[in-house]
Design a protein around this motif. Structure first.
Motif, PDB file in Angstrom:
ATOM      1  N   ILE A   1      75.650  -5.406  30.530  1.00 13.77           N
ATOM      2  CA  ILE A   1      75.345  -5.513  31.980  1.00 13.77           C
ATOM      3  C   ILE A   1      74.237  -6.602  32.221  1.00 13.77           C
ATOM      4  O   ILE A   1      73.507  -6.859  31.365  1.00 13.77           O
ATOM      5  CB  ILE A   1      74.920  -4.257  32.442  1.00 13.77           C
ATOM      6  CG1 ILE A   1      73.931  -3.658  31.636  1.00 13.77           C
ATOM      7  CG2 ILE A   1      76.083  -3.302  32.925  1.00 13.77           C
ATOM      8  CD1 ILE A   1      73.408  -2.430  32.373  1.00 13.77           C
TER       9      ILE A   1
ATOM     10  N   GLN B   1      72.808  -5.498  38.148  1.00 13.42           N
ATOM     11  CA  GLN B   1      74.139  -4.706  38.157  1.00 13.42           C
ATOM     12  C   GLN B   1      73.645  -3.268  38.001  1.00 13.42           C
ATOM     13  O   GLN B   1      72.917  -2.782  37.560  1.00 13.42           O
ATOM     14  CB  GLN B   1      74.792  -5.097  37.001  1.00 13.42           C
ATOM     15  CG  GLN B   1      75.512  -6.302  37.266  1.00 13.42           C
ATOM     16  CD  GLN B   1      76.677  -6.642  36.251  1.00 13.42           C
ATOM     17  OE1 GLN B   1      76.361  -6.482  35.065  1.00 13.42           O
ATOM     18  NE2 GLN B   1      77.995  -7.047  36.723  1.00 13.42           N
TER      19      GLN B   1
ATOM     20  N   THR C   1      68.072  -3.663  36.998  1.00  9.52           N
ATOM     21  CA  THR C   1      69.492  -2.925  36.459  1.00  9.52           C
ATOM     22  C   THR C   1      69.176  -1.299  36.369  1.00  9.52           C
ATOM     23  O   THR C   1      68.235  -1.007  35.902  1.00  9.52           O
ATOM     24  CB  THR C   1      69.592  -3.621  35.171  1.00  9.52           C
ATOM     25  OG1 THR C   1      69.789  -4.904  35.105  1.00  9.52           O
ATOM     26  CG2 THR C   1      71.092  -3.143  34.500  1.00  9.52           C
TER      27      THR C   1
ATOM     28  N   ASP D   1      79.064  -1.162  39.311  1.00 10.02           N
ATOM     29  CA  ASP D   1      79.738  -2.263  38.829  1.00 10.02           C
ATOM     30  C   ASP D   1      80.462  -2.282  37.751  1.00 10.02           C
ATOM     31  O   ASP D   1      81.652  -2.631  37.548  1.00 10.02           O
ATOM     32  CB  ASP D   1      78.752  -3.341  38.576  1.00 10.02           C
ATOM     33  CG  ASP D   1      77.942  -3.596  39.713  1.00 10.02           C
ATOM     34  OD1 ASP D   1      78.507  -4.062  41.009  1.00 10.02           O
ATOM     35  OD2 ASP D   1      76.771  -3.517  39.992  1.00 10.02           O
TER      36      ASP D   1
END
Lengths: 630, 617
Positions: free
Chosen positions: B396, B400, B562, B577
């Motif tokens: 990732i 995200q 994140t 996501d």
């Protein structure tokens, strides 16, 4: 002193709290003492034997120095008659009389040894049996106490009574009293002999003995001040290290190590400073007492000889007497403190034992044979249809706050009843009443037409299987835990139940499978897994009526879904009560009861209640909205 | 560096040597007393020389006074050395436990660690203190007394020696036999306590299963066993003091008899007899102390072993190399700020290290797992079925949101524990900010990820203290912001002292939901590039949970951090996501909600059982 302090530390969270300590002003009473004795059958006979042995044993101990003196005098006074200025003169001793005296002494010492040994052994035996029977009495009592007692008492309170108070009673009251009795005999006897030996010398020595005691108690006072400060710091240090050790995951994740270390080291240094003083003060009585002892020796050897006209034998005897005398005097304060603490503990223990029993309890009184009959036999004797009726019941935990009022309800055999409502609406209370953990104040609960008040509690509860909010597992293997409800079940049945509860998979993966031992908290079994075990336990017990109190709240939805499959099979043909917050899970219930403020405000099936557009529909709509928004 | 008990005592070398020295002086002075007494008897009494008696008495007075002073000095040194030593050991234990890995700590367990920190350190302290106070005195008194008797009369000295040996033998037998029994009594009593505790906490279950008699039998058995143990130990302990007295007194009888024979033969004077008599008493009482010392030292040596067990715990895996995050982070001003005091890249970079290429290739990559397998136990066979996690593979980027879903026990929390460096993967690679985490120091890994565990732990102190846990410099505005995002501000502001309100040990004065929200705020306040919630909203009601996720998503947009959301409920992760689906430790799906709903059967099954539909956005 130091020993006491470390003992207190060791007790940790089981130590009596401030509240119970404040009741330590119990008065020693003969009644309490006799009651303690009566808890063990032979204790009265044993105690009178102990008294007898102690009288003889200690008496002989006190008497012996008299012969020592006579012997030494025989040796030295013979000397004095013959002695001239020349040391080489041969002395004639009356060896046969000396030998006779010494043999007599050996007999006295040996007899007293046996007496004291017997006395100690018997005292320890009584103490152990009394502790044992008090513990059993207390436990049996706790078995008969209503569940409200457990709900009201603080964490660890009963364990403290059970472990530490009873230990204090057996050590303090029995051992302590025996010791006290011997101390009194020795002190009084020795004092008598000392006066007989030299009245004047004894008068000179007694103030010194008093002074020794005063110095010791003064030092003890200062020490105890330091010790209580030390105790407070140790408490702080304990809770900090508790946090540091149980919170390691967080500490690591947040890189908090150094800060914890700084806090800990500061506390540890504080403790060092206080503990160093405490240890120093507490180590002073020893050399001081030794100093006082030597001071007395010197006094005996100088003042005693010059003004008291003591002979050599008398000097030796006096030194022996002083030894006999000074030690018990120092012990005296410790023993009395121990005895007082024991009486305080006894009061606390008896307060529990004297509480009123739960009413109409099936297991009241001494144990009966049938209590020990295997469960399956008893179970098969009462097949239950599961027809449950609540008739106008009223109940409250505290008189001024009515909780359940005029609740009536009828559940047909085999129905599934879902109870919903906000926290505090009385959902759990309803179950408490059903199982008679608490008794209704008015109204009747009937199971298959029988008033539950007329049934024994064992009989009643055997029909139920429940999975509670807080899963309870006891220390033991997983096998024992699953078989808790019916110990005689086969392993095949157990595995079948575990599979049904979806617990078999994770149990199989544990290092020892079904023999994995569960202890306390740290076993690598999650909350959800614990619940699966509790569910397996109920499935195995095959109860007539099921109770699920938010049973699956810590299990994730998929697992819950699977477990509910298993429960559905189990619930088929069984009356079931389900308490849950998630409305989606109770849609299929035959009857949904909506509770608010202790009353049933609505009941009916899911469809009926939605139709009604009342409280349930509103709650349901709310859930729906949430689902849609997330 | 492994700490040791010796190194903890080293700073107190002076006290450890001086203490016994002063004690020796005291013992020597004490030993001279019977000689003075003998002179009083032989000269003073025999010749009725009163001035000699008084003179000697005054000397003796001076001697015992000097003895007292020496003893007090020794006690002082002993208290400083013993308590100072204890202080050092406590610090060493904490320091070493903190640097040991979580998995090695669990081998001993938090409860046992606390016991070792307190009662074992106590018994070690007592051991040190007794060594200083009595370790020199006792042998000296015994040897000195025998020696002095030897000078007075050899035959009597031999008798004395034999008597002392018999005495020591009896003591050893009694102690050897009773000591383990005492420990058993304590164990049995602890056992009784545990079972009663269990009966109290499980009272509803026991009663509802109709198992009262069975539990009662369990308690009674434990009580009976304790009683038996006590009675067994009583056989030994009750003989202890009578037998010591008996042997002591019999020795006096023997001594008097031989003494009489010697006087009869003109080989011994009265005073000498009394002096020997006193030495006997001294030796025998010294031997009683020896018995107690044996107990203290045995306990201390057991404690020594237990403390050394802690010292032997393996350290948290130390990084094999150090790579800096500096380069990657300079682009993100916000994070770079909090990282400025990281090590300088030039000094930290190892020449020829090809990891740098991996780091630069995925510029925006924040967290990546590559074929990660993990097993808690030692890997005997690389059978993937027995692994806790096998072949986890995802990556990732900055800003995200990663969702991880799966059933209970599917390994969701383990993924987070690996990411946070609490455990090392058995195989595969975990990259954090593009760098292989096994080459990063654990502190650096943990600075880059803020985790909210499933059942968070709060610490005693104020609410603000708890929120500043990962970021001690955070100001009140930051804390307030974090608390607002975590939906904690509502209740914190209603507390009497707001952020300064008190938190009890383990956060006992807060409800489960409140604790979770404080823990979430704590992780947000840490300002780390990755924020991970491990089913951390389970105790919140739906409305609050919903608001929390909205606020977190908002926060992610702003801070570009994140977010990792671990949950058993699909609804919590639908907006992520990427969603990682775990089943029984295996990765069964990776993709968006729609993708997974279409192609991942286990995911769809879960979603349907939770009444979550395909269209959610």
């Amino acid at each position: 002193m130091a020993k006491n302090a470390s003992l207190l530390q060791g007790m940790g969270n089981l130590s009596p709290d401030a509240d119970t300590l404040s009741q330590v002003n119990a008065k020693p009473s003969l009644k309490v003492f006799l009651r303690i004795l009566s808890s063990s059958e032979r204790s009265k006979i044993l105690l009178s034997m102990i008294t007898f042995f102690s009288l003889i044993g200690c008496g002989l101990q006190v008497y012996a120095p008299y012969f020592v003196r006579r012997t030494i005098d025989l040796m030295t006074q013979a000397d004095r008659v013959i002695i001239g200025n020349d040391f080489s003169v041969r002395v004639n001793l009356n060896m046969s009389r000396i030998t006779k005296h010494l043999l007599f002494l050996v007999v006295i010492y040996t007899l007293s040894f046996f007496m004291l040994w017997l006395m100690n052994t018997m005292a320890a035996y009584i103490a152990a049996s009394v502790a044992s029977s008090l513990r059993k009495q207390l436990y049996e009592k706790s078995d008969r106490l209503p569940i409200g007692f457990f709900d009201r008492s603080r964490d660890g309170e009963l364990e403290t009574r059970f472990v530490y108070d009873i230990d204090a009673i057996s050590e303090g009251m029995l051992q302590g009293l025996v010791q006290l009795f011997s101390l009194i005999i020795i002190i009084a006897g020795t004092l008598g002999f000392m006066f007989a030996l030299s009245f004047r010398m004894t008068l000179i020595i007694i103030p010194l003995a008093v002074m020794t005691v005063i110095i010791a108690t003064q030092l003890a006072k200062r020490t105890s001040k330091q010790f209580s400060r030390q105790q407070a710091l140790v408490g702080e240090l304990n809770s900090l290290s508790d946090e540091a050790f149980t919170g390691q995951r967080e500490i690591k994740l947040f890189n908090y190590r150094e800060l914890i270390e700084t806090r800990f080291n500061a506390l540890s240094s504080d403790l060092y400073r206080v503990a160093q003083k405490a240890q120093f003060y507490s180590s002073l009585p020893n050399p001081t007492t030794r100093f006082m002892n030597y001071l007395v020796y010197i006094l005996i050897a100088t003042v005693g000889v010059i003004f008291g006209g003591l002979s050599v034998g008398q000097i030796s005897a006096f030194i022996l007497y002083w030894n006999n005398f000074s030690k018990p005097i120092n012990d005296f304060t410790n023993v009395t403190a121990q005895i007082m603490a024991a009486f305080a503990s006894a009061e606390r223990v008896f307060r529990v034992i004297d509480m009123p029993d739960a009413v109409g309890n099936g297991s009241r009184g001494p144990l009966r044979e049938e209590d020990f009959a295997p469960l399956t036999e008893r179970q098969s004797s009462n097949p239950v249809a599961g027809h449950v009726v609540f008739e106008h019941i009223y109940f409250s935990y505290t008189p001024d706050k009515p909780l359940i009022s005029d609740v009536s309800l009828e559940v047909q055999p085999g129905q599934t009843v879902a109870v919903v409502g906000p926290t505090g609406a009385g959902k759990t209370t309803l179950i408490n009443l059903l199982l008679r953990f608490y008794d209704v104040q008015s109204g009747v609960i009937r199971i298959d037409g029988q008033d539950t008040m007329q049934m024994s509690k064992i009989d009643l509860r055997r029909r139920f299987g429940m999975v509670l909010q807080d899963t309870w597992l006891f220390s033991g293997t997983i096998r024992d835990n699953i078989k808790f409800g019916c110990p005689e079940a086969t392993d095949d049945a157990m595995i079948k139940a575990s599979k049904a509860a979806h617990a078999h998979g994770f149990i199989k993966r544990l290092p020892d499978g079904y023999d994995t031992v569960i202890e306390g908290s740290g076993t690598g079994i999650s909350e959800g897994q614990k619940q699966l075990l509790a569910i397996a336990r109920v499935i195995l017990a095959e109860p007539s009526i099921l109770i699920l109190d938010e049973a699956t709240s810590s299990v994730d939805s998929l697992t819950e879904h699977r477990v509910r499959d298993a429960f559905e099979v189990l619930m088929r043909g069984r009356t079931s009560f389900v308490i849950a917050h998630r409305l989606s899970t109770i849609r299929n219930a035959d009857l949904i009861i909506v509770m608010q403020n202790g009353n049933i405000v609505e009941n009916g099936t899911h469809e009926e209640l939605i139709e009604k557009r009342g409280v349930y529909a509103a709650m349901n709509g709310f859930e729906k909205i949430q689902g849609a928004r997330t | 560096m492994q700490p040791s008990l010796k190194s903890a005592l080293r700073p107190y070398l002076k006290e450890t040597i001086l203490g016994p020295t002063f004690k020796l002086f005291e013992a020597a002075l004490e030993l001279s007393l019977p000689i003075f007494l003998a002179r009083i008897i032989d000269r003073g009494i025999a010749e009725r020389d009163h001035s000699f008696i008084i003179h000697t008495g005054l000397i003796m007075l001076a001697v015992i006074f000097a003895g007292l002073i020496n003893a007090i000095i020794c006690q002082y040194f002993a208290s400083v050395a013993a308590q100072g030593f204890g202080d050092r050991v406590r610090r060493d234990i904490l320091k070493h436990v903190q640097s040991a890995s979580i998995s090695s700590q669990s081998r001993i367990g938090a409860e046992s660690l606390i016991v070792r920190m307190t009662s074992d350190v106590n018994s070690l302290q007592l051991g040190v203190s007794m060594l200083i106070r009595l370790g020199s005195r006792i042998p000296f008194v015994i040897i000195g007394s025998v020696g002095a008797t030897f000078i007075i009369d050899r035959t009597l000295a031999l008798i004395l020696l034999v008597g002392a040996l018999i005495f020591a033998l009896i003591m050893t037998i009694v102690i050897r036999n009773s000591f383990p029994l005492f420990d058993r009594v304590q164990d049995q009593l602890d056992h009784v306590g545990v079972i009663v505790k269990e009966s109290v906490s499980g009272v509803r279950v026991i009663r509802s299963f109709g198992q009262k008699p069975r539990q009662r039998r369990k308690v009674f058995n434990a009580v009976d066993e304790h009683e038996r143990a006590v009675k067994q130990v009583a056989k030994w302990s009750s003989i202890m003091s009578p037998v010591t007295q008996w042997v002591m007194n019999l020795s006096i009888c023997v001594l008097l008899f031989t003494g009489a024979l010697r006087i009869d033969a003109g080989l011994l004077t009265d005073g000498e007899l009394v002096a020997v008599f006193n030495y006997v008493v001294q030796i025998l009482s010294a031997l009683v102390v020896v018995a107690n010392l044996v107990v203290i030292f045995t306990r201390a040596s057991v404690s020594k072993k237990r403390v050394e067990e802690i010292y032997a715990l393996p350290m948290d895996d130390s990084p094999e190399g150090v790579l800096t995050l500096h380069e990657d982070l300079t682009e993100d001003g916000h994070i770079a700020e909090s990282m400025t005091d990281g090590p300088c890249p030039a000094s930290a970079l190892r020449p020829g290290e090809n990891r740098v290429i991996a780091a630069s290739s995925a510029h925006d990559e924040v967290l990546a797992f590559e074929k990660v397998c993990f097993s808690y136990g030692a890997l005997k066979n690389k059978d993937k079925a027995t692994m806790t996690l096998s072949d986890i593979d995802f990556r990732i980027s900055k800003g995200q949101v990663l969702g991880i879903v799966g059933t209970t026990g599917s390994g969701k929390s383990t993924v987070l524990a690996l990411a946070a460096g609490l455990y090392r993967p058995s195989s595969g690679e975990i990259r954090i900010m593009g760098q292989d985490s096994s080459y990063l120091p654990v502190e650096q890994i943990r600075d880059s990820i803020g985790v909210v565990p499933q059942s968070p732990k709060l610490f005693a102190g104020s609410v603000a203290d708890n929120l500043r846990f990962g970021n001690s410099e955070a100001d009140n505005d930051l804390l307030k912001g974090a608390a607002k995002t975590a939906q904690a501000w509502e209740f914190i502001k209603q507390l009497p002292d707001h952020l300064e309100s008190k938190v009890d040990t383990n956060g006992r004065n807060f409800s489960g939901g409140q604790k979770q929200r404080i823990a979430i705020a704590r992780a947000i306040a840490k300002n780390s590039p990755i924020l991970a919630l491990d089913d951390a909203a389970s105790a919140l009601d739906r409305l609050t949970e919903f608001a929390l996720y909205e606020a977190l998503l908002e926060d992610v947009k702003l801070s570009k951090r994140t977010l990792v959301l671990v949950s058993s409920r699909i609804a919590a992760v639908v907006k992520a996501d990427i969603i990682l689906v775990l089943d029984d430790g295996a990765q069964v799906g990776l993709g968006t909600h729609e993708e997974l709903f279409d192609c991942c059967a286990p995911y769809r099954e879960m979603a349907e059982s939770q009444h979550v539909e395909r269209q959610v956005r």
